[in-house]
Each structure stands twice: as structure tokens, then as C-alpha cells.
Design an enzyme around this catalytic site. Structure first.
Site, PDB file in Angstrom:
ATOM      1  CD  GLU A  59      -2.843   0.879   2.503  1.00 60.38           C
ATOM      2  OE1 GLU A  59      -2.735  -0.050   3.321  1.00 60.38           O
ATOM      3  OE2 GLU A  59      -3.551   1.879   2.689  1.00 60.38           O
ATOM      4  NE  ARG A 301       4.357  -8.629  10.966  1.00 63.24           N
ATOM      5  CZ  ARG A 301       3.686  -7.906  10.058  1.00 63.24           C
ATOM      6  NH1 ARG A 301       2.628  -8.421   9.457  1.00 63.24           N
ATOM      7  NH2 ARG A 301       4.033  -6.691   9.753  1.00 63.24           N
ATOM      8  CE  LYS A 311       3.271   0.512   5.208  1.00 68.62           C
ATOM      9  NZ  LYS A 311       2.176   0.037   4.374  1.00 68.62           N
TER      10      LYS A 311
HETATM   11  P1  ATP Z   1       0.000  -1.677   7.069  1.00 65.86           P
HETATM   12  O1  ATP Z   1      -0.960  -2.646   6.433  1.00 65.86           O
HETATM   13  O2  ATP Z   1      -0.009  -1.627   8.543  1.00 65.86           O
HETATM   14  O3  ATP Z   1       0.002  -0.328   6.434  1.00 65.86           O
HETATM   15  P2  ATP Z   1       1.984  -3.469   6.047  1.00 65.86           P
HETATM   16  O4  ATP Z   1       3.338  -3.644   6.618  1.00 65.86           O
HETATM   17  O5  ATP Z   1       1.053  -4.622   6.024  1.00 65.86           O
HETATM   18  O6  ATP Z   1       1.441  -2.220   6.797  1.00 65.86           O
HETATM   19  P3  ATP Z   1       1.684  -3.337   3.189  1.00 65.86           P
HETATM   20  O7  ATP Z   1       2.110  -2.261   2.278  1.00 65.86           O
HETATM   21  O8  ATP Z   1       0.264  -3.706   3.226  1.00 65.86           O
HETATM   22  O9  ATP Z   1       2.160  -2.873   4.606  1.00 65.86           O
HETATM   23  O10 ATP Z   1       2.585  -4.627   2.976  1.00 65.86           O
HETATM   24  C1  ATP Z   1       2.894  -5.150   1.726  1.00 65.86           C
HETATM   25  C2  ATP Z   1       3.242  -6.615   1.840  1.00 65.86           C
HETATM   26  O11 ATP Z   1       4.365  -6.801   2.694  1.00 65.86           O
HETATM   27  C3  ATP Z   1       2.110  -7.425   2.436  1.00 65.86           C
HETATM   28  O12 ATP Z   1       1.894  -8.540   1.594  1.00 65.86           O
HETATM   29  C4  ATP Z   1       2.600  -7.839   3.783  1.00 65.86           C
HETATM   30  O13 ATP Z   1       2.098  -9.099   4.145  1.00 65.86           O
HETATM   31  C5  ATP Z   1       4.117  -7.856   3.603  1.00 65.86           C
HETATM   32  N1  ATP Z   1       4.788  -7.599   4.877  1.00 65.86           N
HETATM   33  C6  ATP Z   1       4.633  -6.522   5.670  1.00 65.86           C
HETATM   34  N2  ATP Z   1       5.372  -6.641   6.792  1.00 65.86           N
HETATM   35  C7  ATP Z   1       6.026  -7.830   6.716  1.00 65.86           C
HETATM   36  C8  ATP Z   1       6.946  -8.545   7.566  1.00 65.86           C
HETATM   37  N3  ATP Z   1       7.347  -8.051   8.743  1.00 65.86           N
HETATM   38  N4  ATP Z   1       7.404  -9.748   7.148  1.00 65.86           N
HETATM   39  C9  ATP Z   1       7.032 -10.246   5.965  1.00 65.86           C
HETATM   40  N5  ATP Z   1       6.166  -9.643   5.116  1.00 65.86           N
HETATM   41  C10 ATP Z   1       5.657  -8.449   5.473  1.00 65.86           C
HETATM   42 MG    MG Z   2      -1.028  -4.316   4.982  1.00 66.55          MG
END
Ligand code: ATP
Ligand code: MG
Length: 599
Positions: A59, A301, A311
């Protein structure tokens, strides 16, 4: 022992799933191009049934961090290893928080990590097709699919308030209760949904919900929200829409329209999988999508100690000035890690070593540092740098060499294990810089470096014998005095006949190159900075950045931004990609040579 970088990749459950699907031809029956006439399908390109497709769907509401790096390496890595394609897709269904700055930073980060999203274009021989997509390109399809769900009696417009919807959803122990709007007629639902779309209802006045089961043990299946009203300008679609799809509704559709085969996400989406399956199977039944559709797989994760990845918290660190921008070398953002001196290869190594599993856990921060050392040790050129300089005067220099202006040439290998990289040339004059802690007037037990009467080797130079020191009025040592031991120059016959226990790094005073060195350390003093209800700002490490005025051997003067070196005895350093230049040389400490945390 850690595996070498080029070791065969260990298998994991995702690889098993992919290998099974390839062997069974799970996706071999897919229709070329998906549903005819739908722009979205065409945009994802023609299908090659032999290929798997994965995607990385950020995102664009912030900078990517080390956890995202893991997801990027996993998704792009699997596509690469199995001859497939990985899409970069911006999940921009939320109009309020997304910005072009983040889109650009994400593109840069994924490319820097060593991946791209271009494949040869089957329609235009010799040209490439880009697999970079925006979820907002599918808004038309998502809207049509919503109307189809309404017409099938599977969705309704709910005009309860947000609080009422929350209160009637129930919880783990209690079933939810049906909305009074749940049994509206299809015609009424369709008319109200179009009113929502046409701006006839104010923000928040109504939502579209799927009609599933308010008593489901899985709360995600209790009539999830599909659309909400929000008057906001979207970075891609402008003000065309005043209703926006919810993430849970949009994401499976995005995967299906792009012909993704394996939709890999983190474990917190496990409970969403039944909804993912229901939605896509239902849209296939309704003729809007075609089987075989994508499937979702979850892995644990990446959680690293001594960092925060939320974030919101990263933004707070930046906005409140606890760090200097999104690429501050202390942040676990990909931009920050890059500036700190991390290499794409080291982050790929971490992603591989951290494995793919169903069980979450914490990985120690030192695992990240070890990956960088393992990557840089065989390739980083060496350099002599003195970080905390103290003057050493060679008292018999003029006597030995005939003039105090004499410059005695010395040499050192660029890399001790790679003679083919050649040698560094520098000189020894009558005064050199040494590290302040390489001298002790009264030596502590086990101290083998400079103290009166002791002999040490000036690395790649001569053995010298310490004869004393000079002090200022406060008793602070201002210079160390030593004399040369004849016939001990490194590289000359018999140089080793005088045995010494200590070796000291030095830089010639007259030709030294003054540099700024930023000594970075962990940003937090606690392994889990945001554990429990602790304020993560209360455990910021006050010594996470210290600046040293150091002296380097002249060979460093040609360093380009982002060039990485091992400063002998100190660690791995990088010429800062933003601030470094010939006028103002700036180097960042990426990592020390050994783990010294807590000592
Ligand atoms: P938020 O949804 O809180 O804004 P997010 O870290 O989920 O934050 P996204 O941009 O939705 O951000 O994440 C993009 C991809 O990265 C998603 O598929 C998510 O599952 C993966 N991702 C995010 N954090 C991790 C992590 N710590 N380890 C592995 N994959 C991750
Ligand atoms: Mg997310």
C-alpha cells in the site's frame, strides 16, 4: 556456521505447493486472457500456463522496511526460481493516505533489491512488458462485481451507523445479530448502491455488505463490508468515485484479474482465507471470473529485535525528528538500510536465512548484521582509518632516514585473500595517527599495545618501541613517543625476527585525509521496543549516532558514494550516498567487525 551465499536454497512449504501445482498442471487449464472484454485481464498480459505468478502488493502509504524486503525477496525470488512472473502491484484502494512520493520510493527499493517486473512481450517480439499495476485500475470491475453480488442476493446496503455495525458484529464468544436492512429486496439494494455511487448519500451513511452468516465462528464471515462512501480525491482516479472498495474485497479480485496463481501473505490473513475463497468462487460461479482462480498461502512475518516496523511508529520517528528522514541510516526502512551500507545481497541473504514457516518468532538483530558481514567480508576493499586520533612521534626518524621530510613507501593488499585486486600504497612519515586507546601509560593486565618499553608493529610498516609520551597541563596525553626498530619493515627479509604481541593501525599525519565518520548503533536499547504498553520512544538509544573526526589513508580519497570498505579493526563502512563528496568526505559505519552489543 552460516551457509555461503550461493548455497542451494532450502525447501519450504511454499516451494512444495508450487512444485506440486506445476507437476499437476493446476494452472495449465487457465483461459487465455481471462474474461473476454475486460481491460484488467488484458493488462496483466497473456497467460503462459506453465508459469506461476506471484505478486508483491504494497500500500503506497509509507516507506518499505526490512519485513517488506523479506516479502519482496520471497515473491520475486519464487517467480525467478520457477521461471514465473512476479507483479509489483500498488494496493491503492484507500484514497486518503497514498502519495506519489511513496510510490516512487517503493519502485526504487524493489529495483535496488535486484528485482524487476518486466518480461518479454509475446505480442511484440523483442520488446518488454511491464508487470507494474495499480489496484485502482480495477475499480470498474470491482463495482460491476458488487452489483452482480447484489443481483444474486449476496450483498445488501446497510444504513446502520458504524457504531451499530460494530456492536452487532458480536465477538469470539457471541454470535452477531442481523442488520434490520439485511432483507431488503434486490431492487432496493441496487437502487441504494447506485445512490451511494452517485453521491446521493453523505459519507458514512451506508455501506455495502456481503450477505453471509452473522453467526459464523469466523468473524470475517459476518457480513463483511465491501464498499464505503468517502469523498476523497484519489491519486489515480481523481474524483470519479465517492465510494471505495474495502481491502478485503479488493485484494482477492486484484489477484484474480492479474491471473496470480500463488497469493502469498503474512499469517494475520489466515482467518481471511475462507472469505478470499468464497468471494472468488462466487464470482466464478457468477461468470465474472474464471477457474482456476488464485489461492492464498500464509507465512510468518519477519520480526527482528531492536527495531520497530509499524508505519505509524516509523512516521512518528521521522516527523518528531528523532531521526533525520525516512532514509536515516538507523531506520529499518530499505532506504535507511541502503544508506547505512547494507547491500541488496545481504538483505536477500537475511530473507533466505530467516526461512519460510507457519510459526512466528523473533529473529535477533545480530542475524541481520551477520548477513552483511558475510556478504562484505569477501568483497570489501580494506583501508586504514583512525577514528579517535592520537599523535605518535617517531623520535629517531630523521636519524634513520636522513631527513624529517622523508616519506617511506609502504604497501598493503586491497584484500588479504584476493591478491588479484592489487595493493594500496601509502607512506610513513615522522608522525602518524594512532587510536587513542592503543596507548596506556600504565598498561592494564593483558594490554599488548603501546606503553613505555613495549614493542608493537605499525601494521604494514615497522616495529616501533614506545619510549614515553607528552602531556598537557591537565595531564591528558597529547602525543606518544617511539623509536624505530631497524630492519623490521613489513615485506622485507627478516622483518619478523623481532616478535611482537601487538599490531597497531596507523595513518601518516602529513598525507592523512580528514573524514567525517558517523558511528551508528542500534536505535533502541531494548530488544522489543514496543512490547506491552511501553512507549517505544522511552527506550531510544541516546548513543545511536556519534560523529567522529577521523583520518584515513589517501586511497580513500577516490571513494564514490555508496562504495563500501572494511576499515581495518573497526568494521564495514560506506561512503554516504547523500552527503559524501570530495569536499566533504562522509562515511557511515554499517556494522562493526564483531558483535559488541551490550559489552
Ligand atoms: P499496514 O498494512 O499496517 O500499512 P503493512 O506492513 O502490512 O502495513 P503493506 O504495504 O500492506 O504494509 O505490505 C505489503 C506486503 O508486505 C504485504 O503482503 C505484507 O504481508 C508484507 N509484509 C509486511 N510486513 C512484513 C513482515 N514483517 N514480514 C514479511 N512480510 C511483510
Ligand atoms: Mg497491509
Amino acid at each position: 556456521m552460516t551457509a555461503p551465499a550461493d548455497a542451494p536454497k532450502p525447501s519450504n512449504f511454499l516451494r512444495h505447493v508450487i512444485e506440486r501445482d506445476l507437476a499437476e498442471g493446476t494452472y495449465a487449464q487457465r483461459h487465455f486472457g481471462g474474461t473476454p472484454g475486460d481491460g484488467a485481464h488484458q493488462s496483466a498480459g497473456p497467460l503462459d500456463p506453465a508459469k506461476i505468478r506471484t505478486r508483491f502488493p504494497p500500500e503506497p502509504n509509507g516507506y518499505l522496511h526490512i519485513g517488506h524486503a523479506k516479502s519482496i525477496c520471497l515473491n520475486f525470488g519464487l517467480a525467478r526460481d520457477y521461471g514465473g512472473i512476479c507483479h509489483l502491484r500498488f494496493d491503492d484502494t484507500n484514497p486518503e493516505k497514498e502519495e506519489q512520493e511513496y510510490v516512487d520510493a517503493i519502485v526504487e527499493a524493489v529495483q535496488w533489491l535486484g528485482f524487476d517486473w518486466e518480461t518479454p512481450d509475446p505480442d511484440r517480439p523483442g520488446e518488454m512488458r511491464s508487470h507494474l499495476y495499480f489496484a485502482s485500475d480495477y475499480f470498474d470491475f470491482m463495482y460491476r462485481a458488487a452489483e452482480a453480488l447484489i443481483e444474486a442476493g449476496l450483498a445488501y446496503v446497510d444504513e446502520q451507523s458504524a457504531d451499530e455495525i460494530r456492536a452487532t458484529r458480536g465477538d469470539f464468544g457471541h454470535a452477531g445479530t442481523n442488520s434490520p436492512y439485511r432483507d431488503r429486496t434486490t431492487a432496493e439494494n441496487l437502487a441504494r448502491f447506485r445512490d451511494m455511487r452517485d453521491g446521493k448519500l453523505p459519507d458514512g451513511a451506508a455501506v455495502l455488505r456481503a450477505k453471509l452468516d452473522m453467526a459464523s465462528p469466523n468473524i470475517n464471515l459476518r457480513d463483511p463490508t465491501l464498499y464505503r462512501i468517502k469523498r476523497a480525491v484519489h491519486h489515480n482516479t481523481g474524483d470519479v468515485w465517492c465510494i471505495y472498495p474495502m481491502y478485503a474485497y479488493a485484494h482477492p479480485i486484484e489477484d484474480a484479474l492479474e491471473n496470480i496463481t500463488h497469493s502469498i501473505c503474512t499469517l494475520e490473513f489466515e482467518d481471511q482465507r475462507p472469505w478470499y475463497d468464497w468471494l472468488l468462487d462466487t464470482l466464478c460461479d457468477l461468470g465474472l471470473l474464471v477457474q482456476p482462480r488464485p489461492h492464498q498461502y500464509e507465512f510468518a512475518r519477519l520480526n527482528l529485535t531492536y527495531i520497530v516496523t509499524s508505519k505509524r511508529k516509523l512516521r512518528q520517528l521521522v516527523d518528531e525528528g528523532h531521526v533525520q528522514g525516512w532514509d536515516d541510516p538507523r531506520l529499518p526502512t530499505i532506504a535507511g538500510l541502503r544508506r547505512r551500507g547494507y547491500t541488496p545481497e545481504s538483505l536477500q541473504l537475511l530473507a533466505e536465512r530467516s526461512g519460510v514457516s507457519k510459526a512466528g518468532g523473533w529473529l535477533d538483530y545480530s542475524t541481520l548484521e551477520i548477513a552483511l558481514r558475510d556478504d562484505l567480508d569477501p568483497k570489501a576493499p580494506r583501508a586504514s582509518v583512525v577514528l579517535d586520533p592520537l599523535r605518535l612521534k617517531l623520535v629517531d626518524f630523521t636519524e634513520v632516514f636522513g631527513s624529517d621530510a622523508h616519506r617511506e613507501p609502504c604497501h598493503a593488499p586491497v584484500h588479504p585473500a584476493k591478491p588479484e585486486l592489487g595493493q594500496r600504497d601509502f607512506v610513513l612519515g615522522n608522525e602518524v595517527w594512532i587510536e587513542r586507546d592503543d596507548f596506556m601509560e600504565t598498561p592494564a593486565k593483558g594490554f599488548f599495545r603501546l606503553f613505555p618499553g613495549n614493542k608493537v608493529r605499525l601494521k604494514y610498516g615497522y616495529v616501533v618501541e614506545c619510549t614515553g609520551c607528552e602531556k598537557d597541563a591537565q595531564g591528558v596525553v597529547t602525543a606518544v613517543l617511539a623509536k624505530l626498530v631497524p630492519d623490521t619493515k613489513s615485506g622485507t627479509p627478516g622483518a619478523d625476527k623481532v616478535k611482537v604481541k601487538g599490531v597497531v593501525t596507523w595513518v601518516d599525519v602529513a598525507t592523512a585525509w580528514p573524514i567525517e565518520v558517523r558511528l551508528y548503533d542500534r536505535l533502541f536499547t531494548e530488544a522489543q521496543p514496543d512490547a506491552g504498553d511501553r512507549d517505544f520512544l522511552s527506550v531510544l538509544n541516546p548513543r545511536s549516532k556519534q560523529v567522529a573526526s577521523a583520518y584515513a589513508e589517501p586511497s580513500l580519497a577516490s571513494a564514490q558514494p555508496e562504495a563500501r570498505y572494511q576499515f581495518e579493526r573497526h568494521g564495514y563502512f560506506v561512503a554516504d550516498r547523500v552527503d559524501h563528496g570530495v569536499q566533504r568526505p562522509v562515511f557511515n559505519r554499517a556494522v562493526t567487525l564483531k558483535d559488541s552489543w551490550g559489552k
